[in-house]
Design a protein around this motif. Structure first.
Motif, short mmCIF file in Angstrom:
data_model
loop_
_atom_site.label_atom_id
_atom_site.label_comp_id
_atom_site.label_asym_id
_atom_site.label_seq_id
_atom_site.Cartn_x
_atom_site.Cartn_y
_atom_site.Cartn_z
N ALA A 249 5.94 20.41 15.10
CA ALA A 249 6.96 20.32 14.06
C ALA A 249 7.64 21.66 13.85
O ALA A 249 8.85 21.73 13.56
CB ALA A 249 6.32 19.83 12.75
N PHE A 250 6.90 22.75 13.98
CA PHE A 250 7.49 24.07 13.81
C PHE A 250 8.54 24.35 14.88
O PHE A 250 9.57 24.97 14.61
CB PHE A 250 6.40 25.15 13.85
CG PHE A 250 6.92 26.54 13.64
CD1 PHE A 250 7.41 26.94 12.41
CD2 PHE A 250 6.95 27.45 14.69
CE1 PHE A 250 7.90 28.22 12.21
CE2 PHE A 250 7.45 28.73 14.50
CZ PHE A 250 7.92 29.13 13.25
N ALA A 251 8.28 23.88 16.11
CA ALA A 251 9.27 24.05 17.18
C ALA A 251 10.57 23.33 16.81
O ALA A 251 11.67 23.86 17.03
CB ALA A 251 8.72 23.51 18.49
N TYR A 253 11.55 22.69 13.74
CA TYR A 253 12.12 23.41 12.60
C TYR A 253 12.91 24.64 13.05
O TYR A 253 13.96 24.95 12.49
CB TYR A 253 11.01 23.83 11.63
CG TYR A 253 11.52 24.60 10.43
CD1 TYR A 253 12.05 23.93 9.33
CD2 TYR A 253 11.48 25.99 10.41
CE1 TYR A 253 12.53 24.64 8.24
CE2 TYR A 253 11.95 26.70 9.32
CZ TYR A 253 12.48 26.02 8.24
OH TYR A 253 12.96 26.72 7.17
N CYS A 254 12.40 25.33 14.05
CA CYS A 254 13.13 26.51 14.55
C CYS A 254 14.52 26.13 15.02
O CYS A 254 15.48 26.88 14.82
CB CYS A 254 12.34 27.17 15.68
SG CYS A 254 10.83 28.01 15.15
N VAL A 255 14.64 24.96 15.63
CA VAL A 255 15.95 24.49 16.11
C VAL A 255 16.80 24.01 14.94
O VAL A 255 17.97 24.38 14.81
CB VAL A 255 15.76 23.36 17.14
CG1 VAL A 255 17.11 22.77 17.54
CG2 VAL A 255 15.03 23.87 18.37
N THR A 256 16.20 23.19 14.07
CA THR A 256 16.98 22.58 12.99
C THR A 256 17.36 23.58 11.90
O THR A 256 18.24 23.29 11.08
CB THR A 256 16.21 21.41 12.35
OG1 THR A 256 14.91 21.87 11.94
CG2 THR A 256 16.05 20.28 13.35
N SER A 257 16.71 24.73 11.85
CA SER A 257 17.10 25.75 10.88
C SER A 257 18.06 26.78 11.48
O SER A 257 18.78 27.46 10.74
CB SER A 257 15.86 26.47 10.33
OG SER A 257 15.15 27.11 11.37
N THR A 258 18.08 26.89 12.82
CA THR A 258 18.94 27.87 13.48
C THR A 258 20.33 27.31 13.76
O THR A 258 21.34 27.98 13.51
CB THR A 258 18.30 28.35 14.80
OG1 THR A 258 17.03 28.95 14.52
CG2 THR A 258 19.19 29.36 15.50
N ILE A 259 20.40 26.10 14.28
CA ILE A 259 21.69 25.52 14.65
C ILE A 259 22.66 25.45 13.46
O ILE A 259 23.83 25.86 13.59
CB ILE A 259 21.51 24.14 15.30
CG1 ILE A 259 20.90 24.29 16.70
CG2 ILE A 259 22.83 23.37 15.38
CD1 ILE A 259 20.61 22.96 17.39
N PRO A 260 22.24 24.97 12.29
CA PRO A 260 23.19 24.94 11.17
C PRO A 260 23.72 26.31 10.78
O PRO A 260 24.91 26.46 10.45
CB PRO A 260 22.37 24.31 10.04
CG PRO A 260 21.35 23.48 10.74
CD PRO A 260 20.98 24.28 11.95
#
Length: 286
Positions: A249-251, A253-260
């Motif tokens: 899940a952390f992996a 989150y790293c994507v879903t928090s960086t892209i925006p």
């Protein structure tokens, strides 16, 4: 009966969901203790008609501009009581939670701003969205004085902290940053619920709007900014590292928090027009 608090509900084309909120409020025998004002702003659907079915407990104010900030201003002009709660039309909350906010904010040494505990309903969301929120729930932002994201209430002294509402997207983040951690209150015994996006694409669009709104907040030394992002991420990594079950899940989150954040920076740098990018996937009527 004199209202114990005012509840301002900005609503732009919320006919599909606003009845969920209003039914939960007016069904309570103590509904008359709240002055409930729905501000229908720039609506082209049946929001006004639906909201008026809850009269006389609910009062409807109509304005032409499709603007949450204009709706907040109109709501303040129409409301008469403090404490004052500002409630998004798509959230789910009951009247006891709002009255508990009034009690907390009326305390002599109480906080100036408060909200119930925020929960995200991801039952209808994809696995990726659920993974994001499992990690988000462990962030410093979430665990240290998180206010708003759907509901926040101000005492009279708290509302006097600023004059007119600024022209921002992130009104909740703006208001939160006006107050130090010790001036904020969270009602752990009461919750309000927001539905998570159904798909990861819808979640990213919603998160991009939030990120852009945060970037557009005034650069004011009077605001209580968050800790540096590096410190916050280090704290989060420390919490996740002890729980291997959260590593996948952390992996995500790293994507879903960086892209925006990247999209928001590009939009501002390119001076792209504001896009509300509302998530309609979570606004399916029950």
């Amino acid at each position: 009966m004199t209202a114990r608090m005012s509840v301002v509900i900005p609503a732009h084309d919320e006919a599909a969901v606003i009845s969920r909120l209003l039914e939960a409020l007016v069904a309570d025998p103590r509904a008359a203790e709240c002055e409930i004002v729905v501000v229908a702003n720039g609506c082209t659907d049946a929001t006004v008609r639906v909201a008026r079915t809850f009269a006389p407990v609910v009062r409807v104010v109509e304005i032409e501009a499709a603007s949450k900030i204009a709706a907040l201003e109109a709501g303040d002009a129409a409301a008469t009581a403090f404490p004052r709660a500002y409630v998004d039309a798509d959230v789910l909350v009951d009247l006891p939670a709002l009255l508990a906010l009034a009690d907390l904010l009326d305390e002599a040494d109480g906080p100036l701003i408060a909200s119930p505990r925020f929960e995200v309903d991801t039952a209808a969301s994809s696995w990726g969205v659920q993974a994001h929120y499992r990690i988000w729930d462990l962030t410093d932002y979430r665990t240290r004085g998180h206010i708003g994201s759907g509901i926040y209430a101000l005492s009279r002294a708290g509302r006097e902290r600023f004059d007119s509402w600024p022209d921002v997207i992130a009104d909740d983040r703006f208001v939160q940053q006006l107050f130090a951690h010790e001036e904020r209150g969270t009602l752990d015994g009461h919750v309000f619920t927001v539905r998570g996006a159904r798909t990861l694409g819808a979640h990213l669009r919603r998160s991009t709007r939030i990120a852009r709104g945060n970037l557009e907040l005034p650069d004011d030394r009077g605001l209580h900014a968050d800790e540096p992002i590096g410190d916050r991420m280090a704290n989060l990594i420390g919490r996740v590292a002890r729980r291997p079950s959260l590593w996948p899940a952390f992996a995500v989150y790293c994507v879903t928090s960086t892209i925006p954040r990247m999209r928001a920076h590009r939009a501002i740098a390119g001076e792209a027009a504001r896009d509300w990018a509302r998530d309609d996937s979570s606004r399916v009527s029950a």
